[in-house]
Motif scaffolding. Structure first.
Motif, mmCIF file in Angstrom:
data_model
loop_
_atom_site.group_PDB
_atom_site.id
_atom_site.type_symbol
_atom_site.label_atom_id
_atom_site.label_comp_id
_atom_site.label_asym_id
_atom_site.label_seq_id
_atom_site.Cartn_x
_atom_site.Cartn_y
_atom_site.Cartn_z
ATOM 1 N N THR A 264 -16.751 5.780 -56.405
ATOM 2 C CA THR A 264 -15.472 5.686 -57.112
ATOM 3 C C THR A 264 -14.573 6.819 -56.646
ATOM 4 O O THR A 264 -14.998 7.982 -56.601
ATOM 5 N N HIS A 265 -13.322 6.479 -56.341
ATOM 6 C CA HIS A 265 -12.402 7.484 -55.790
ATOM 7 C C HIS A 265 -11.038 7.355 -56.473
ATOM 8 O O HIS A 265 -10.541 6.248 -56.720
ATOM 9 N N ASN A 266 -10.439 8.499 -56.804
ATOM 10 C CA ASN A 266 -9.022 8.557 -57.159
ATOM 11 C C ASN A 266 -8.452 9.860 -56.624
ATOM 12 O O ASN A 266 -9.190 10.807 -56.314
ATOM 13 N N ASP A 267 -7.143 9.893 -56.494
ATOM 14 C CA ASP A 267 -6.503 11.023 -55.815
ATOM 15 C C ASP A 267 -6.671 12.339 -56.562
ATOM 16 O O ASP A 267 -6.695 13.409 -55.945
ATOM 17 N N SER A 268 -6.799 12.300 -57.877
ATOM 18 C CA SER A 268 -6.881 13.540 -58.653
ATOM 19 C C SER A 268 -8.303 14.088 -58.722
ATOM 20 O O SER A 268 -8.513 15.298 -58.598
ATOM 21 N N LEU A 269 -9.295 13.213 -58.932
ATOM 22 C CA LEU A 269 -10.674 13.674 -59.108
ATOM 23 C C LEU A 269 -11.502 13.590 -57.835
ATOM 24 O O LEU A 269 -12.606 14.128 -57.787
ATOM 25 N N GLY A 270 -11.016 12.921 -56.817
ATOM 26 C CA GLY A 270 -11.770 12.796 -55.582
ATOM 27 C C GLY A 270 -12.781 11.656 -55.649
ATOM 28 O O GLY A 270 -12.638 10.713 -56.434
ATOM 29 N N SER A 271 -13.833 11.741 -54.829
ATOM 30 C CA SER A 271 -14.840 10.687 -54.738
ATOM 31 C C SER A 271 -16.097 11.068 -55.503
ATOM 32 O O SER A 271 -16.491 12.253 -55.521
ATOM 33 N N PHE A 272 -16.746 10.067 -56.085
ATOM 34 C CA PHE A 272 -17.998 10.259 -56.811
ATOM 35 C C PHE A 272 -19.003 9.206 -56.353
ATOM 36 O O PHE A 272 -19.140 8.144 -56.976
ATOM 37 N N PRO A 273 -19.719 9.478 -55.260
ATOM 38 C CA PRO A 273 -20.729 8.521 -54.807
ATOM 39 C C PRO A 273 -22.008 8.634 -55.647
ATOM 40 O O PRO A 273 -22.388 9.715 -56.095
ATOM 41 N N SER A 274 -22.658 7.496 -55.860
ATOM 42 C CA SER A 274 -23.901 7.460 -56.634
ATOM 43 C C SER A 274 -24.866 6.486 -55.988
ATOM 44 O O SER A 274 -24.454 5.467 -55.400
ATOM 45 N N HIS A 275 -26.156 6.809 -56.105
ATOM 46 C CA HIS A 275 -27.224 5.945 -55.610
ATOM 47 C C HIS A 275 -28.155 5.619 -56.776
ATOM 48 O O HIS A 275 -28.553 6.516 -57.527
ATOM 49 N N PHE A 276 -28.519 4.333 -56.909
ATOM 50 C CA PHE A 276 -29.417 3.901 -57.977
ATOM 51 C C PHE A 276 -30.564 3.091 -57.375
ATOM 52 O O PHE A 276 -30.346 2.247 -56.495
ATOM 53 N N VAL A 277 -31.764 3.347 -57.893
ATOM 54 C CA VAL A 277 -32.940 2.555 -57.528
ATOM 55 C C VAL A 277 -33.591 2.096 -58.838
ATOM 56 O O VAL A 277 -33.889 2.917 -59.711
ATOM 57 N N HIS A 278 -33.806 0.781 -58.958
ATOM 58 C CA HIS A 278 -34.406 0.209 -60.158
ATOM 59 C C HIS A 278 -35.670 -0.564 -59.773
ATOM 60 O O HIS A 278 -35.641 -1.397 -58.852
ATOM 61 N N LEU A 279 -36.758 -0.304 -60.472
ATOM 62 C CA LEU A 279 -38.037 -0.976 -60.237
ATOM 63 C C LEU A 279 -38.484 -1.621 -61.543
ATOM 64 O O LEU A 279 -38.494 -0.969 -62.601
ATOM 65 N N ASN A 280 -38.884 -2.904 -61.464
ATOM 66 C CA ASN A 280 -39.227 -3.645 -62.683
ATOM 67 C C ASN A 280 -40.469 -4.523 -62.457
ATOM 68 O O ASN A 280 -40.345 -5.688 -62.109
ATOM 69 N N PRO A 281 -41.681 -3.975 -62.654
ATOM 70 C CA PRO A 281 -42.881 -4.826 -62.637
ATOM 71 C C PRO A 281 -43.077 -5.499 -63.993
ATOM 72 O O PRO A 281 -42.734 -4.932 -65.033
ATOM 73 N N TYR A 282 -43.661 -6.703 -63.991
ATOM 74 C CA TYR A 282 -43.825 -7.425 -65.257
ATOM 75 C C TYR A 282 -44.976 -8.421 -65.141
ATOM 76 O O TYR A 282 -45.401 -8.817 -64.045
ATOM 77 N N LEU A 283 -45.460 -8.826 -66.300
ATOM 78 C CA LEU A 283 -46.496 -9.851 -66.431
ATOM 79 C C LEU A 283 -46.097 -10.769 -67.575
ATOM 80 O O LEU A 283 -45.824 -10.294 -68.681
ATOM 81 N N ARG A 284 -46.060 -12.072 -67.315
ATOM 82 C CA ARG A 284 -45.654 -13.031 -68.332
ATOM 83 C C ARG A 284 -46.805 -14.001 -68.607
ATOM 84 O O ARG A 284 -47.302 -14.673 -67.704
ATOM 85 N N ILE A 285 -47.222 -14.053 -69.866
ATOM 86 C CA ILE A 285 -48.312 -14.925 -70.298
ATOM 87 C C ILE A 285 -47.760 -15.834 -71.390
ATOM 88 O O ILE A 285 -47.023 -15.388 -72.271
ATOM 89 N N SER A 286 -48.139 -17.101 -71.349
ATOM 90 C CA SER A 286 -47.646 -18.042 -72.349
ATOM 91 C C SER A 286 -48.736 -19.016 -72.735
ATOM 92 O O SER A 286 -49.618 -19.344 -71.939
ATOM 93 N N GLY A 287 -48.683 -19.440 -73.992
ATOM 94 C CA GLY A 287 -49.574 -20.460 -74.506
ATOM 95 C C GLY A 287 -48.786 -21.687 -74.906
ATOM 96 O O GLY A 287 -47.610 -21.851 -74.537
ATOM 97 N N GLU A 288 -49.408 -22.527 -75.688
ATOM 98 C CA GLU A 288 -48.743 -23.761 -76.089
ATOM 99 C C GLU A 288 -47.542 -23.486 -76.984
ATOM 100 O O GLU A 288 -46.510 -24.137 -76.861
ATOM 101 N N ASN A 289 -47.643 -22.505 -77.869
ATOM 102 C CA ASN A 289 -46.576 -22.235 -78.826
ATOM 103 C C ASN A 289 -46.089 -20.790 -78.786
ATOM 104 O O ASN A 289 -45.366 -20.372 -79.697
ATOM 105 N N TRP A 290 -46.447 -20.035 -77.787
ATOM 106 C CA TRP A 290 -46.065 -18.633 -77.747
ATOM 107 C C TRP A 290 -45.905 -18.176 -76.306
ATOM 108 O O TRP A 290 -46.340 -18.857 -75.367
#
Length: 555
Positions: A264-290
């Protein structure tokens, strides 16, 4: 001796019979049935007991031999099922109209017809207004949007290419022109946002029970700039894989990984670079009604100072009574960067120089019930609680006496939301929806929550009369909203903040469409029927009664 006894017994019987006959007369008429009584016989069958027995020994042997036979089955014709005809598609669609406040409207689309492997579409929309609102500056506005999309289906994969361009023009009209008489040029209050987006996605279409890994990859990019030299660039790469396993039952296991670069850049505040890394492991289990989803989210942000955050990612649902009552709950969190792109869409009257911080939703818990009362009516109701770090609030700019735009302030806050919604759908003939929300914010430092309503509600309906006449109605409510204003001491010229409560917002919109043919129709919309003058943003009243009408054409 034996004979004498017999005679005596016989004579006695005759004497007895003579006496009985003399007293009663008995006549019997019947046929004579001679019978021979069975006699018992003895059956003696001679049997010869032989002391010598001859037992033969037999051996068996089967000699198999292949018998060749030529067989040619007849061809069986496939069973043909008569399906419902698919609705006809059209390549071209145009919706155009005009309304008061000098408001032209255009919506045009061009798309491909049905194809086994390829599909494309183009769309352009325009809406502008050159009307005036008493007591404030010039509110002219213009929105232009262009979309393009292409999709190709391979045997087991699909690739999707999409692009968008937006050009939105607004004016900072939140001032009193009788006071600020120096503003004579309309361009001096003009703000223009230009942004374009590109998105490329590739994903697999394996069956859910396949032993293969399902995968999804995405590359996204956007760039936005305004009239005063502020701009922002975002680049992101996303990938996800999942697979059905049978370690416990029939479950899905997977992981998502995303990298994002934001500058993000503007003339008064300058530039603000940012780096993001997101990791999302998951396990999904289901039955007949749940069903249960158990996972975690890990976020790493690198800007001026590296920050690491971890959140749960848990979801649960249980069909208590078939599809009529379903209990659901979830617990998660999020770490995100507030962007110039996001805030300009949310509030187009923000100042070009605005501080952007990262907002952390440390925890969010949510629970509710959803389902159906009966086949045509569904419901959803629940409650959620969140705790935010650096949640943003919009306040009127105090650096300018005439309060033209909005700045952003941040504070940690607790947030409680109670919500409910109902929907009644009777095929394509009738649709009625109702929604309501109660919002409660508790900031750590601020004494008042600015420009966030404490409640809102809406009711909508659509009625289709034999595909000839279509009527729509929408009613919106919003209330309990506050803004920060300021007063200036006439002697010291020191500005002191004050809190102002905004009037409740009530907006009733009605619409009607008459289909002359399947390809041509005329329509009209009546907006803000009550002509209610309300402020979504303080000092920025909306237009009052507005009518917009036109036609549609399909080819």
């Amino acid at each position: 001796m034996r004979a004498s006894i017999t005679y005596i017994f016989a004579g006695s019987l005759m004497l007895l019979g003579t006496n009985l006959w003399s007293q009663n007369n008995i006549e019997i008429y019947t046929g004579y049935e001679p019978r021979i009584q069975d006699s018992d016989k003895m059956n003696d069958i001679p049997v010869i007991n032989d002391t010598l027995k001859n037992t033969g020994v037999f051996t068996y042997q089967i000699n198999s031999k292949e018998v060749k036979a030529d067989y040619k089955p007849d061809t069986i014709a496939a069973v043909k099922m008569k399906s419902e005809p698919l609705p006809k598609l059209h390549r071209f669609y145009l919706k155009a109209g005009f309304g008061n406040y000098l408001t032209p409207y255009v919506d045009v689309s061009i798309n491909s017809l049905r194809h086994k492997t390829d599909a494309y579409s183009f769309r352009y929309k325009h809406l502008s207004s050159q009307g005036t609102i008493s007591g404030v500056g010039d509110p002219w506005m213009s929105n232009n949007e262009a979309f393009a999309d292409y999709k190709h289906l391979f045997k087991t994969h699909t690739i999707n290419l999409a692009g968008e361009y937006h050009r939105n023009v607004v004016h900072y009209y939140g001032f009193d022109p009788t006071i600020d008489s120096l503003i004579t040029e309309r361009d001096s209050t003009k703000q223009t946002y230009n942004d374009f987006n590109l998105d490329v996605r590739l994903f697999s279409r394996y069956r859910t029970d396949s032993i293969k890994w399902n995968h999804n990859a995405n590359i996204g990019f956007y760039h936005i700039f305004d009239r005063y030299g502020s701009f922002e660039t975002k680049f992101s790469v996303y990938g996800g894989i999942n697979k059905m396993t049978d370690f416990f039952a029939r479950e899905f296991m997977g992981v998502n990984l995303e990298y994002t670069y934001l500058n993000t850049h503007n003339d008064s505040l300058g530039s603000f670079p940012s780096h993001f890394v997101h990791l999302n492991p998951y396990l999904r289990i289901s039955g007949e009604n749940w069903g249960v989803l158990a996972g975690a989210k890990f976020s790493l942000a690198v800007d001026s100072v590296p920050r690491f955050r971890a959140f749960p990612d848990i979801k649960f649902h249980w069909n208590i009574f078939r599809h009529y009552v379903t209990l659901y709950a979830e617990a998660n969190g999020e770490y995100r960067r507030n962007s110039f792109y996001q805030m300009s869409k949310e509030n187009p009257f923000i100042m070009p120089v605005t501080e952007m911080r990262n907002t952390c939703e440390f925890i969010k818990v949510k629970a509710g019930l959803k389902g159906q009362f009966f086949d045509n009516m569904s419901y959803n109701a629940g409650v959620s609680f969140s705790y935010y770090g650096d949640l943003h609030f919009y306040v009127n700019d105090t650096t300018n006496y005439f309060k033209r735009g909005f700045n952003v302030i941040y504070d940690n806050a607790q947030y409680l939301n109670v919500y409910g919604e109902l929907a009644y759908i009777l095929g394509e003939k009738l649709t009625v929806t109702a929604k309501g929300n109660f919002h409660y914010y508790k900031p750590d430092n601020l004494t008042t929550v600015y420009h966030r309503p404490s409640w809102d509600a809406s009711v909508g309906a659509r009625y289709n009369l034999r595909d000839k006449l279509i009527f729509t109605a929408d009613l919106y409510f919003r209330g309990g909203q506050f803004a920060r204003d300021f007063v200036t001491d006439t002697v010291t010229f020191i500005k002191s903040p004050v809190t102002v409560e905004l009037n409740p917002q009530i907006d009733l919109n009605l619409g009607a469409e008459y289909r002359i043919t399947k390809m041509i129709s005329v329509w009209v919309n009546f907006n803000n029927m009550a002509a209610w003058r309300y402020n979504r943003w303080y000092n920025y009243p909306t237009q009052q009664f507005n009518v917009l009408g036109g036609f549609t054409l399909g080819i």
